[in-house]
Design a protein around this motif. Sequence first.
Motif, mmCIF file in Angstrom:
data_model
loop_
_atom_site.group_PDB
_atom_site.id
_atom_site.type_symbol
_atom_site.label_atom_id
_atom_site.label_comp_id
_atom_site.label_asym_id
_atom_site.label_seq_id
_atom_site.Cartn_x
_atom_site.Cartn_y
_atom_site.Cartn_z
ATOM 1 N N ARG A 1 0.828 -1.206 0.000
ATOM 2 C CA ARG A 1 0.000 0.000 0.000
ATOM 3 C C ARG A 1 0.864 1.258 0.000
ATOM 4 O O ARG A 1 0.527 2.249 -0.639
ATOM 5 C CB ARG A 1 -0.917 -0.016 1.235
ATOM 6 N N ASP A 2 1.998 1.215 0.701
ATOM 7 C CA ASP A 2 2.830 2.401 0.881
ATOM 8 C C ASP A 2 4.155 2.345 0.134
ATOM 9 O O ASP A 2 5.075 3.104 0.443
ATOM 10 C CB ASP A 2 3.105 2.616 2.373
ATOM 11 N N GLU A 3 4.267 1.492 -0.875
ATOM 12 C CA GLU A 3 5.555 1.324 -1.537
ATOM 13 C C GLU A 3 6.020 2.574 -2.287
ATOM 14 O O GLU A 3 7.208 2.738 -2.534
ATOM 15 C CB GLU A 3 5.544 0.110 -2.458
ATOM 16 N N GLU A 4 5.124 3.451 -2.636
ATOM 17 C CA GLU A 4 5.521 4.678 -3.344
ATOM 18 C C GLU A 4 5.905 5.810 -2.397
ATOM 19 O O GLU A 4 6.260 6.896 -2.853
ATOM 20 C CB GLU A 4 4.407 5.120 -4.297
ATOM 21 N N LEU A 5 5.833 5.555 -1.101
ATOM 22 C CA LEU A 5 6.239 6.572 -0.128
ATOM 23 C C LEU A 5 7.684 6.973 -0.391
ATOM 24 O O LEU A 5 8.566 6.114 -0.505
ATOM 25 C CB LEU A 5 6.094 6.044 1.300
ATOM 26 N N GLU A 6 7.899 8.263 -0.505
ATOM 27 C CA GLU A 6 9.259 8.750 -0.763
ATOM 28 C C GLU A 6 10.082 8.726 0.516
ATOM 29 O O GLU A 6 9.580 9.055 1.598
ATOM 30 C CB GLU A 6 9.205 10.171 -1.321
ATOM 31 N N ILE A 7 11.344 8.371 0.338
ATOM 32 C CA ILE A 7 12.291 8.391 1.453
ATOM 33 C C ILE A 7 13.015 9.728 1.385
ATOM 34 O O ILE A 7 13.556 10.080 0.331
ATOM 35 C CB ILE A 7 13.295 7.222 1.355
ATOM 36 N N PRO A 8 13.009 10.502 2.466
ATOM 37 C CA PRO A 8 13.705 11.798 2.436
ATOM 38 C C PRO A 8 15.159 11.616 1.991
ATOM 39 O O PRO A 8 15.848 10.698 2.457
ATOM 40 C CB PRO A 8 13.627 12.281 3.883
ATOM 41 N N HIS A 9 15.610 12.471 1.073
ATOM 42 C CA HIS A 9 16.958 12.323 0.516
ATOM 43 C C HIS A 9 18.045 12.518 1.578
ATOM 44 O O HIS A 9 19.148 12.032 1.436
ATOM 45 C CB HIS A 9 17.173 13.298 -0.646
ATOM 46 N N ASN A 10 17.724 13.218 2.654
ATOM 47 C CA ASN A 10 18.718 13.472 3.704
ATOM 48 C C ASN A 10 18.515 12.569 4.930
ATOM 49 O O ASN A 10 19.053 12.861 5.997
ATOM 50 C CB ASN A 10 18.672 14.941 4.126
ATOM 51 N N LEU A 11 17.787 11.478 4.765
ATOM 52 C CA LEU A 11 17.527 10.580 5.896
ATOM 53 C C LEU A 11 18.841 10.020 6.441
ATOM 54 O O LEU A 11 19.673 9.507 5.680
ATOM 55 C CB LEU A 11 16.616 9.424 5.469
ATOM 56 N N ASP A 12 18.996 10.122 7.743
ATOM 57 C CA ASP A 12 20.160 9.560 8.418
ATOM 58 C C ASP A 12 19.795 8.140 8.849
ATOM 59 O O ASP A 12 19.041 7.948 9.805
ATOM 60 C CB ASP A 12 20.529 10.414 9.636
ATOM 61 N N TYR A 13 20.287 7.161 8.122
ATOM 62 C CA TYR A 13 19.928 5.775 8.407
ATOM 63 C C TYR A 13 20.437 5.316 9.772
ATOM 64 O O TYR A 13 19.910 4.367 10.342
ATOM 65 C CB TYR A 13 20.427 4.845 7.288
ATOM 66 N N GLU A 14 21.425 6.007 10.311
ATOM 67 C CA GLU A 14 21.901 5.695 11.661
ATOM 68 C C GLU A 14 20.828 6.002 12.702
ATOM 69 O O GLU A 14 20.805 5.416 13.777
ATOM 70 C CB GLU A 14 23.179 6.481 11.985
#
Length: 187
Positions: A122-135
């Motif tokens: 359902r949410d696969e098109e949700l954008e991931i913020p380009h500056n997301l800190d995966y840590e």
Amino acid sequence: MSATSSSTKAIQDERAEEIRVVTSVLEAVQLSSHGWANSGIAVTQDGAYTSAAAMLARSDVSLEAVWAAVRQECGEDSSQARDIGQLLSGRVSRSGLAAAAVECYYRPYLARQDHNVEILRRDEELEIPHNLDYESVGSLSREDREKLQEFRPVSIAHAGRIPGVTPSAIFRLLKYIQKSKKIYDAN
């Protein structure tokens, strides 16, 4: 279809039918929490009725313990006790009983996994913020973090196609982004 594959198919169908019979009997047999507790099975005393199949989802409960509880609570001659007794007396093979018990054990986990897959779809098109800190996504493994950091996916769907990133990591990432978005939108 060859004779070998026909006989294999017949064996598989027979096993599937055994599992279906056992699980339908176990789903139909229900006791209250008080009933399960009276037989020595530790359960939350909330008054709720729980099926024998759900009780077998617990690693500390055997089919024999379920049968004993049903006989104690419903009576030796009850239809529920007779149904389970017939399963144990050879109506179904021991391997069929074992397979049904395994199915009962894993059913809640598979249902949760199916639910999570539906949420991801359902949410696969949700954008991931380009500056997301995966840590900052604390529930990801080191390997998942490294892969996500390396590929910097733009959406949940993209993240799901990265080799080596587990489906559970994608689900946790999705939940993290949704939670962060709610906090951001609230401010």
